[in-house]
Write an enzyme that holds these catalytic residues in place. Structure first.
Site, PDB file in Angstrom:
ATOM      1  N   THR A 173       2.170  -7.041   3.792  1.00  0.00           N
ATOM      2  CA  THR A 173       2.978  -7.450   2.647  1.00  0.00           C
ATOM      3  C   THR A 173       3.078  -6.330   1.608  1.00  0.00           C
ATOM      4  OG1 THR A 173       2.972  -8.931   0.709  1.00  0.00           O
ATOM      5  CG2 THR A 173       0.861  -8.498   1.725  1.00  0.00           C
ATOM      6  N   TYR A 195      -4.984 -12.344  -2.785  1.00  0.00           N
ATOM      7  CA  TYR A 195      -4.151 -12.409  -1.580  1.00  0.00           C
ATOM      8  C   TYR A 195      -3.855 -11.009  -1.052  1.00  0.00           C
ATOM      9  CZ  TYR A 195       0.172 -12.545   1.134  1.00  0.00           C
ATOM     10  OH  TYR A 195       1.139 -12.342   2.098  1.00  0.00           O
TER      11      TYR A 195
END
Length: 317
Positions: A126, A149
């Site tokens: 990501t 995250y």
């Protein structure tokens, strides 16, 4: 080619499975553990077409306990998309599932791959690993995640590199930038914006709305991802996958107004922790190695997502 896709019932995973099956030589094994029970009905909807496909097999198992030795027999390629998503929900007491499902699951998979012969393992990462940057970001930029995250996804990348170096596992890492389109999760911005509008509620905007993102339409993202199968010289590479257009949140509201032909009411809220002000992918490497060229404009992509959410919330489909 026999291909495993983890997270196959998810937003991007289900689209990827469909794209891979469009090539007649592929057999796809989709794995999903439905780790969030609140998303089960949405994920079952995502699987509707796939479950009817003769070259698709669905395995409903938790990746923390799955018997990889059995699943990996004669597998050629693995796409590892399964993860606990979301920046805002990764703080505090909610961090434990991120460790289990983003780090431990990845380590278990890599450990299992030591004893099998696979051609490629594609790990999906990501843009959140980059943190706050200015201008286009290249893959060699030093990571500096702003959220737990992002830390867990970056840890997954490091695990992939460790196992590649020590056990010659053929890893390629793709870093996605803000993917949107039909089947997008309900916690993601465009889904929330459209749902609030369908319910005649003000659209919540966190922060000033001037934050910008490199928005990537799901079919563009999936096309690039599928091309890794056929690409040469991608083992050991980390590749950004960004979109056709970059825009601010206020720009998105304006585009929605144009599509709907009416004014959209907004409600500004406090900026959340862990989110950068801007993201912008340099996709030069994707262009070179994957022949990547994103095609879908924000206006067309938003229109497709709007139509899908109307079917979901108003049409029962």
């Amino acid at each position: 080619m026999k291909i495993i896709v983890t997270g196959a019932a998810g937003f991007i995973g289900s689209h990827l499975c469909e794209r891979l099956l469009a090539e007649e030589q592929h057999q796809v094994i989709g794995i999903d553990g439905f780790i969030n029970p609140l998303l089960k009905s949405i994920k079952q909807r995502n699987l509707t077409a796939l479950l009817q496909h003769p070259r698709f097999t669905f395995v409903n198992e938790n990746l923390l306990t799955i018997d990889w030795k059995k699943i990996l027999i004669n597998v050629d390629v693995i796409y590892h998309l399964a993860a606990m998503p979301g920046v805002r929900s990764s703080w505090g007491k909610d961090f434990d599932p991120y460790v289990s499902n983003n780090i431990s699951v990845t380590q278990r998979l890599l450990e299992s791959c030591r004893n099998v012969q696979i051609k490629k393992l594609i790990y999906i990462s990501t843009s959140s690993i980059y943190g706050e940057v200015h201008g286009k970001v290249t893959e060699d930029r030093k990571p500096s995640p702003l959220s737990p995250y992002g830390v867990t996804k970056l840890t997954g990348e490091y695990l992939c590199k460790v196992y590649q170096k020590t056990d010659n596992i053929p890893v390629t890492i793709l870093r996605y930038f803000t993917v949107y389109g039909p089947r997008q999760r309900g916690d993601m911005a465009f889904h929330r914006f459209i749902l609030h509008k369908l319910q005649n509620k003000p659209i919540p905007i966190y922060g000033s709305g001037k934050q910008t993102r490199d928005f990537t339409y799901v079919s563009d993202c999936v096309e690039a991802t599928a091309q890794v199968l056929h690409a040469n010289n991608v083992i050991g590479e980390t590749i950004n996958i960004g979109g056709k257009e970059r825009a601010s949140i206020l720009d998105i509201i304006s585009i929605l107004e144009d599509i709907l032909g009416e004014t959209v009411e907004v409600e500004f809220k406090e900026k959340p922790r862990g989110e950068p002000m801007h993201t912008w992918a340099d996709v030069t490497k994707a262009e070179k190695l994957l022949h990547y060229k994103p095609k879908i404009s924000l206006e067309i992509g938003l229109q497709h997502e709007l139509e899908d959410l109307k079917r979901l919330y108003q049409g029962g489909g």
